[in-house]
Design an enzyme around this catalytic site. Structure first.
Site, PDB file in Angstrom:
ATOM      1  N   LYS A  14      25.206  12.028  31.010  1.00 46.02           N
ATOM      2  CA  LYS A  14      25.540  13.141  30.202  1.00 46.02           C
ATOM      3  C   LYS A  14      27.233  13.323  29.647  1.00 46.02           C
ATOM      4  O   LYS A  14      27.280  13.520  28.607  1.00 46.02           O
ATOM      5  CB  LYS A  14      24.800  14.539  30.823  1.00 46.02           C
ATOM      6  CG  LYS A  14      23.559  14.301  31.245  1.00 46.02           C
ATOM      7  CD  LYS A  14      22.987  15.665  31.787  1.00 46.02           C
ATOM      8  CE  LYS A  14      23.507  15.942  33.431  1.00 46.02           C
ATOM      9  NZ  LYS A  14      23.172  14.810  34.275  1.00 46.02           N
ATOM     10  N   ARG A  89      19.339  24.230  34.102  1.00 51.42           N
ATOM     11  CA  ARG A  89      18.825  23.523  35.207  1.00 51.42           C
ATOM     12  C   ARG A  89      17.458  24.074  35.620  1.00 51.42           C
ATOM     13  O   ARG A  89      16.660  23.354  36.438  1.00 51.42           O
ATOM     14  CB  ARG A  89      19.802  22.906  36.051  1.00 51.42           C
ATOM     15  CG  ARG A  89      20.257  21.764  36.094  1.00 51.42           C
ATOM     16  CD  ARG A  89      21.625  21.652  36.989  1.00 51.42           C
ATOM     17  NE  ARG A  89      21.943  20.371  37.419  1.00 51.42           N
ATOM     18  CZ  ARG A  89      23.058  19.723  37.246  1.00 51.42           C
ATOM     19  NH1 ARG A  89      23.814  20.338  36.338  1.00 51.42           N
ATOM     20  NH2 ARG A  89      23.327  18.733  38.020  1.00 51.42           N
ATOM     21  N   ARG A 123      30.854   5.479  40.308  1.00 49.81           N
ATOM     22  CA  ARG A 123      31.616   6.309  39.122  1.00 49.81           C
ATOM     23  C   ARG A 123      33.085   6.656  39.619  1.00 49.81           C
ATOM     24  O   ARG A 123      33.232   7.060  40.743  1.00 49.81           O
ATOM     25  CB  ARG A 123      30.904   7.383  38.979  1.00 49.81           C
ATOM     26  CG  ARG A 123      31.781   8.523  38.042  1.00 49.81           C
ATOM     27  CD  ARG A 123      30.884   9.643  37.537  1.00 49.81           C
ATOM     28  NE  ARG A 123      30.160  10.308  38.509  1.00 49.81           N
ATOM     29  CZ  ARG A 123      29.191  11.292  38.552  1.00 49.81           C
ATOM     30  NH1 ARG A 123      28.690  11.552  37.132  1.00 49.81           N
ATOM     31  NH2 ARG A 123      28.493  11.892  39.445  1.00 49.81           N
ATOM     32  N   ARG A 155      34.263  11.729  43.182  1.00 47.71           N
ATOM     33  CA  ARG A 155      33.505  13.042  43.534  1.00 47.71           C
ATOM     34  C   ARG A 155      33.338  13.271  45.002  1.00 47.71           C
ATOM     35  O   ARG A 155      32.528  11.955  45.553  1.00 47.71           O
ATOM     36  CB  ARG A 155      32.654  13.458  42.547  1.00 47.71           C
ATOM     37  CG  ARG A 155      33.109  13.938  41.405  1.00 47.71           C
ATOM     38  CD  ARG A 155      32.036  14.167  40.302  1.00 47.71           C
ATOM     39  NE  ARG A 155      30.801  14.822  40.687  1.00 47.71           N
ATOM     40  CZ  ARG A 155      29.575  15.037  39.708  1.00 47.71           C
ATOM     41  NH1 ARG A 155      29.714  14.886  38.642  1.00 47.71           N
ATOM     42  NH2 ARG A 155      28.691  15.556  40.315  1.00 47.71           N
ATOM     43  N   ARG A 166      20.083  15.352  44.952  1.00 47.79           N
ATOM     44  CA  ARG A 166      20.356  15.645  43.707  1.00 47.79           C
ATOM     45  C   ARG A 166      19.144  15.401  42.890  1.00 47.79           C
ATOM     46  O   ARG A 166      18.652  15.970  41.904  1.00 47.79           O
ATOM     47  CB  ARG A 166      21.696  15.422  42.951  1.00 47.79           C
ATOM     48  CG  ARG A 166      22.821  16.259  43.557  1.00 47.79           C
ATOM     49  CD  ARG A 166      24.142  15.308  43.217  1.00 47.79           C
ATOM     50  NE  ARG A 166      24.517  14.892  42.418  1.00 47.79           N
ATOM     51  CZ  ARG A 166      25.550  13.903  42.079  1.00 47.79           C
ATOM     52  NH1 ARG A 166      26.188  13.488  43.067  1.00 47.79           N
ATOM     53  NH2 ARG A 166      25.851  13.610  40.727  1.00 47.79           N
TER      54      ARG A 166
HETATM   55  P1  AP5 Z   1      28.085  10.023  33.795  1.00 51.18           P
HETATM   56  O1  AP5 Z   1      28.266  10.120  32.352  1.00 51.18           O
HETATM   57  O2  AP5 Z   1      29.086  10.491  34.635  1.00 51.18           O
HETATM   58  O3  AP5 Z   1      26.633  10.717  34.359  1.00 51.18           O
HETATM   59  P2  AP5 Z   1      26.190  12.289  34.302  1.00 51.18           P
HETATM   60  O4  AP5 Z   1      24.717  12.509  33.633  1.00 51.18           O
HETATM   61  O5  AP5 Z   1      27.027  13.274  33.694  1.00 51.18           O
HETATM   62  O6  AP5 Z   1      26.005  12.701  35.881  1.00 51.18           O
HETATM   63  P3  AP5 Z   1      26.471  13.658  36.963  1.00 51.18           P
HETATM   64  O7  AP5 Z   1      26.509  13.238  38.312  1.00 51.18           O
HETATM   65  O8  AP5 Z   1      27.894  14.332  36.562  1.00 51.18           O
HETATM   66  O9  AP5 Z   1      25.376  14.782  36.730  1.00 51.18           O
HETATM   67  P4  AP5 Z   1      24.901  15.814  37.646  1.00 51.18           P
HETATM   68  O10 AP5 Z   1      24.101  16.595  36.843  1.00 51.18           O
HETATM   69  O11 AP5 Z   1      24.451  15.382  39.178  1.00 51.18           O
HETATM   70  O12 AP5 Z   1      26.268  16.428  38.071  1.00 51.18           O
HETATM   71  P5  AP5 Z   1      26.807  17.941  37.689  1.00 51.18           P
HETATM   72  O13 AP5 Z   1      28.465  17.547  37.878  1.00 51.18           O
HETATM   73  O14 AP5 Z   1      26.502  18.529  36.629  1.00 51.18           O
HETATM   74  O15 AP5 Z   1      27.350   8.820  34.143  1.00 51.18           O
HETATM   75  C1  AP5 Z   1      27.330   8.159  35.778  1.00 51.18           C
HETATM   76  C2  AP5 Z   1      27.940   6.956  35.834  1.00 51.18           C
HETATM   77  O16 AP5 Z   1      26.923   5.967  35.237  1.00 51.18           O
HETATM   78  C3  AP5 Z   1      29.397   6.529  35.438  1.00 51.18           C
HETATM   79  O17 AP5 Z   1      30.181   5.813  36.160  1.00 51.18           O
HETATM   80  C4  AP5 Z   1      29.284   6.000  34.059  1.00 51.18           C
HETATM   81  O18 AP5 Z   1      30.429   5.100  33.679  1.00 51.18           O
HETATM   82  C5  AP5 Z   1      27.920   5.226  34.281  1.00 51.18           C
HETATM   83  N1  AP5 Z   1      27.271   4.981  33.077  1.00 51.18           N
HETATM   84  C6  AP5 Z   1      26.894   6.118  31.970  1.00 51.18           C
HETATM   85  N2  AP5 Z   1      26.127   5.721  31.066  1.00 51.18           N
HETATM   86  C7  AP5 Z   1      25.940   4.293  31.362  1.00 51.18           C
HETATM   87  C8  AP5 Z   1      25.047   3.435  30.928  1.00 51.18           C
HETATM   88  N3  AP5 Z   1      24.261   3.260  29.551  1.00 51.18           N
HETATM   89  N4  AP5 Z   1      24.783   1.999  31.572  1.00 51.18           N
HETATM   90  C9  AP5 Z   1      25.583   1.954  32.698  1.00 51.18           C
HETATM   91  N5  AP5 Z   1      26.147   2.888  33.277  1.00 51.18           N
HETATM   92  C10 AP5 Z   1      26.356   4.002  32.821  1.00 51.18           C
HETATM   93  O19 AP5 Z   1      26.561  18.792  38.831  1.00 51.18           O
HETATM   94  C11 AP5 Z   1      26.943  18.801  40.201  1.00 51.18           C
HETATM   95  C12 AP5 Z   1      26.666  19.732  41.223  1.00 51.18           C
HETATM   96  O20 AP5 Z   1      26.896  21.097  40.689  1.00 51.18           O
HETATM   97  C13 AP5 Z   1      24.883  19.986  41.369  1.00 51.18           C
HETATM   98  O21 AP5 Z   1      24.327  19.031  42.307  1.00 51.18           O
HETATM   99  C14 AP5 Z   1      24.645  21.259  41.691  1.00 51.18           C
HETATM  100  O22 AP5 Z   1      25.078  21.473  43.063  1.00 51.18           O
HETATM  101  C15 AP5 Z   1      26.094  22.100  40.936  1.00 51.18           C
HETATM  102  N6  AP5 Z   1      25.489  22.770  39.323  1.00 51.18           N
HETATM  103  C16 AP5 Z   1      25.811  22.102  38.164  1.00 51.18           C
HETATM  104  N7  AP5 Z   1      25.352  22.467  37.123  1.00 51.18           N
HETATM  105  C17 AP5 Z   1      24.484  23.369  37.689  1.00 51.18           C
HETATM  106  C18 AP5 Z   1      23.265  24.291  37.165  1.00 51.18           C
HETATM  107  N8  AP5 Z   1      23.456  24.466  35.665  1.00 51.18           N
HETATM  108  N9  AP5 Z   1      22.619  24.982  38.082  1.00 51.18           N
HETATM  109  C19 AP5 Z   1      22.819  24.834  39.332  1.00 51.18           C
HETATM  110  N10 AP5 Z   1      23.464  24.067  39.853  1.00 51.18           N
HETATM  111  C20 AP5 Z   1      24.343  23.370  39.114  1.00 51.18           C
END
Ligand code: AP5
Length: 208
Positions: A14, A89, A123, A155, A166
């Site tokens: 994402k 979410r 990552r 992270r 997660r």
């Molecule tokens: P990346 O682009 O970083 O993936 P992402 O989908 O953004 O993953 P996140 O880990 O950031 O999502 P998340 O939903 O767990 O975390 P968030 O910060 O929102 O890509 C990942 C890796 O893969 C990278 O190394 C990239 O280079 C590689 N990659 C990308 N595309 C690729 C491809 N096509 N092929 C190969 N490799 C590839 O949330 C963190 C925490 O915050 C949650 O656990 C929760 O506690 C809280 N939180 C956040 N939002 C909310 C909400 N709305 N409600 C409640 N709690 C929340």
């Protein structure tokens, strides 16, 4: 103009795709994960409340998230819409969002569970510009990050145990949103288990 939602499991790509799509749509990225990490770093009351949930890989309570979003979308750069990354979410978050802005597209990046751990555990991000890299799949270029000042960040929640939690939270609380948005004609699926450029191409195709 309206807002876009980038939807998918942790590690789906994402954040990676948000950076690329932003250049085409001009919509600012609104990542609740990034907002929460900034709050944790700053030691604000929101950060203090969110930290334990994030460390365990659980969702932060809806009320905390919605307060952040309500403030964020009042900012000047959000007046023509935004690109939500990692929000909503839960169904209550999606219901509340309907009252705040018009959603035009929900773009689901689909990646099988077995790919997630290797993606997340490799990552890194640039602390200077936010670009997302992967040790194997998308390494930092030999001449450095495009911003010219790569500052490697990893992270705290990018470890195998937390990732599995997660992923569990995603399947239990977030995945039901797919049907919810599908019923409203907004849901578009893209195969996320391919090269990054191919996925960007298809996401832009949906938006155009
Ligand atoms: P990346 O682009 O970083 O993936 P992402 O989908 O953004 O993953 P996140 O880990 O950031 O999502 P998340 O939903 O767990 O975390 P968030 O910060 O929102 O890509 C990942 C890796 O893969 C990278 O190394 C990239 O280079 C590689 N990659 C990308 N595309 C690729 C491809 N096509 N092929 C190969 N490799 C590839 O949330 C963190 C925490 O915050 C949650 O656990 C929760 O506690 C809280 N939180 C956040 N939002 C909310 C909400 N709305 N409600 C409640 N709690 C929340």
């Amino acid at each position: 103009m309206g807002s876009i939602v980038l939807f998918g499991p942790p590690g789906a790509g994402k954040g990676t795709q948000a950076h690329r799509i932003m250049e085409h749509t001009g919509l600012p990225q609104v990542s609740t994960g990034d907002m929460l990490r900034a709050a944790v770093k700053a030691g604000t009351p929101v950060g203090l409340e969110a930290k334990g949930y994030m460390d365990r890989g659980e969702l932060v309570p809806d009320a905390v998230i919605l307060a952040l979003i309500e403030d964020r979308i009042q900012e000047a750069d959000a007046k023509n819409g935004v690109m939500f990354d990692g929000f909503p979410r839960t169904i209550p978050q999606a219901e509340a969002l309907q009252t705040l802005t018009t959603i035009t597209h929900v773009l689901a990046i689909e990646v099988p569970d077995e790919r997630i751990v290797e993606r997340i555990c490799g990552r890194s991000t640039c602390g200077q510009c936010g670009a997302v890299y992967h040790d194997t799949f998308n390494p930092v270029p030999a001449d450095g990050c495009a911003c010219g000042n790569f500052q490697e960040k990893r992270r705290a929640d990018d470890n195998e145990n937390t990732v599995l939690n997660r992923l569990g939270a995603y399947h239990e609380q977030t995945a039901p949103l797919a049907a919810w948005y599908d019923e409203r004609g907004l849901f578009h699926r893209v195969d996320g288990d391919r090269a990054i450029d191919e996925i960007t191409h298809d996401l832009l195709g949906v938006l155009n």
